[in-house]
Design a protein around this motif. Sequence first.
Motif, short mmCIF file in Angstrom:
data_model
loop_
_atom_site.label_atom_id
_atom_site.label_comp_id
_atom_site.label_asym_id
_atom_site.label_seq_id
_atom_site.Cartn_x
_atom_site.Cartn_y
_atom_site.Cartn_z
N HIS A 1 -34.43 22.76 41.67
CA HIS A 1 -34.81 24.18 41.60
C HIS A 1 -34.20 25.03 42.71
CE1 HIS A 1 -37.94 23.42 38.53
NE2 HIS A 1 -38.11 22.29 39.18
N VAL A 2 -33.90 24.43 43.85
CA VAL A 2 -33.38 25.17 45.00
C VAL A 2 -31.89 24.90 45.11
CG1 VAL A 2 -33.60 25.52 47.50
CG2 VAL A 2 -35.61 24.91 46.14
N ALA B 1 -34.88 30.81 51.30
CA ALA B 1 -34.95 29.49 51.92
C ALA B 1 -34.16 29.53 53.21
CB ALA B 1 -34.41 28.41 50.99
N TYR C 1 -31.98 33.75 46.83
CA TYR C 1 -31.49 33.37 45.51
C TYR C 1 -32.47 33.80 44.44
CZ TYR C 1 -34.77 29.49 46.16
OH TYR C 1 -35.90 28.74 46.39
N ALA D 1 -37.39 19.68 44.69
CA ALA D 1 -36.62 20.83 45.15
C ALA D 1 -35.15 20.70 44.76
CB ALA D 1 -36.75 20.98 46.67
N ILE E 1 -41.54 26.04 48.70
CA ILE E 1 -41.03 24.70 48.98
C ILE E 1 -42.12 23.92 49.72
CG2 ILE E 1 -39.27 23.38 50.20
CD1 ILE E 1 -37.36 25.71 49.83
N TYR F 1 -34.51 33.11 40.96
CA TYR F 1 -35.11 31.95 40.28
C TYR F 1 -35.84 32.44 39.04
CZ TYR F 1 -38.22 28.03 39.32
OH TYR F 1 -38.90 27.00 38.71
N ILE G 1 -33.13 18.21 51.41
CA ILE G 1 -33.58 18.71 50.11
C ILE G 1 -34.09 17.59 49.22
CG2 ILE G 1 -31.29 18.53 49.04
CD1 ILE G 1 -31.94 21.16 47.57
N PHE H 1 -40.87 21.52 44.96
CA PHE H 1 -40.90 22.95 44.68
C PHE H 1 -42.03 23.22 43.70
CE2 PHE H 1 -39.75 26.74 42.28
CZ PHE H 1 -39.46 27.63 43.32
N TYR I 1 -33.77 21.80 55.17
CA TYR I 1 -34.44 23.00 54.67
C TYR I 1 -35.80 23.13 55.36
CZ TYR I 1 -31.04 23.25 50.84
OH TYR I 1 -29.89 23.35 50.10
#
Length: 490
Positions: free
Chosen positions: A305-306, A476, A455, A302, A34, A457, A22, A27, A12
């Motif tokens: 959350h990602v 991302a 995405y 991250a 990020i 969030y 990741i 995050f 990422y």
Amino acid sequence: MAYLTQPDYVKYKCSCGQLKPITSLYFCRHCLKIRCGFCICHEVDSHYCAYCLENMPSSEARLKKNRCSSCFDCPSCFHTLSTRATLAQPRQDPAAGAGGDGKVGDGKQAKRVYYLSCFNCRWTARDVGIPDQPVASGGWPERTSPHATRVNQLLDYYKAVLQQEKQEKIEKERKKFAVRGKYITLTDKTGLTGAMARSIAGLPPAEGSSLALAGFTPAVASEEVDELPEDAFTKEVNLNQITSMPQRLAAPEWQPTQVSRLHPIAKLLSVKRSQRCRACDHNLTKPEYNPGSIKFKIELLAYYHVPEVKIISCEMVRPGGKSTLLLKLANPTPHEMTLKLLQPSEVPIEEEKEKVDKDTSLEKSLDKSLKIEKQEPSWNPREPPTVLTQITPPGVTLTLAPRDDAAEYDDDARHEPSHIILWRKSNKLALRLELSTALSAAEGAPARAALALQYSYRNTVPQPGAPPDRDHALRATLLLDLGTVGAAGL
């Protein structure tokens, strides 16, 4: 976890351009960015001994030189020493003799004493003549460094120099505001102190200066060197009695040359640290204060959350050909997430300029110290990494169910009649994507593909004064390692 079984094929892009897996990213839910290890600040929360779990404040750890007073490492093999108990027979008085009942002298009984021993190499404190102690913890004799006096003189000297420079700076600032209209001297423009100016000019230090106050005697180099002993080249060397370089460097104060002079090394303290975002100064991770706990009060990784992307399989990539790529997407949040795949060129170079203000001297010095470490794969918007393979993203919006820990044990995957989605299972789904490789790709070159995720969030902890809308559309950028380019026509 499943991601531990797969190398870092998917990386990422951090907000600073670094490419990391990741599991190595954070995050910030306040910046909604990020962050990598170069975008955070580290703070020491507490000091503790990893062996006895004794917790101590920073001031006490500084006085103890960041070492535990009751735990020791073996000076021979550096394993942790253990305390062993034994019985010490009291000395018998020859004049008293033994009584008719067989008791010794005055009827004294054997005392329990303790000594340090290594269970790995069988080294003991008795090997170097350290006396046994009557108590199990503490009380072990401490060695005094032969250079302790000189080191203390140096510390006192530099403390006095620092105090004088502070005083001169205060006086200079006071004169700057008191006197107006005069010419600014060289010392005012460069920040040169009076003591430094006198030293450069070759003048003796002023009366009452730090050099006079500290009573410091500078070291003088000597031309006389001790001669080698006469048997230095003829004496037979026994390597079993000579210490190795790691053993000497483990005790820099003494640096013993003989094994018989090895002494236990006090165990270094460990620290619990918290990490902050450089941009907004909010905590990203904060551990529990208890040294026996491995939990975190704040843990903004991250991975939680990602959306996570993993490669299931990929066909052989050939120059000018097309192949199929299977990806698995996972939603780590407890909320429903909408996801859309984009080309990296469709992501605006937005807030890339939202870098941390590095005009201060602290940031500049930190940037210099990390200059060597940051020679890693990075994503420069002007010069992106060379991508030989192009991913054709589907023009649809995908929906990922929220994470459910109970559904992790459900082995049934739902297959969908779609040429894009292969199957769904809980908060995961598998995608089929099409790859197209450039005709100019050379055989054996690394096959890499870039992909962008858009995405949704939901921020459950919004900032004070922030708008009430908690749903955000974030992006991302990813770089996928697909192996190497194969030969054409096979």
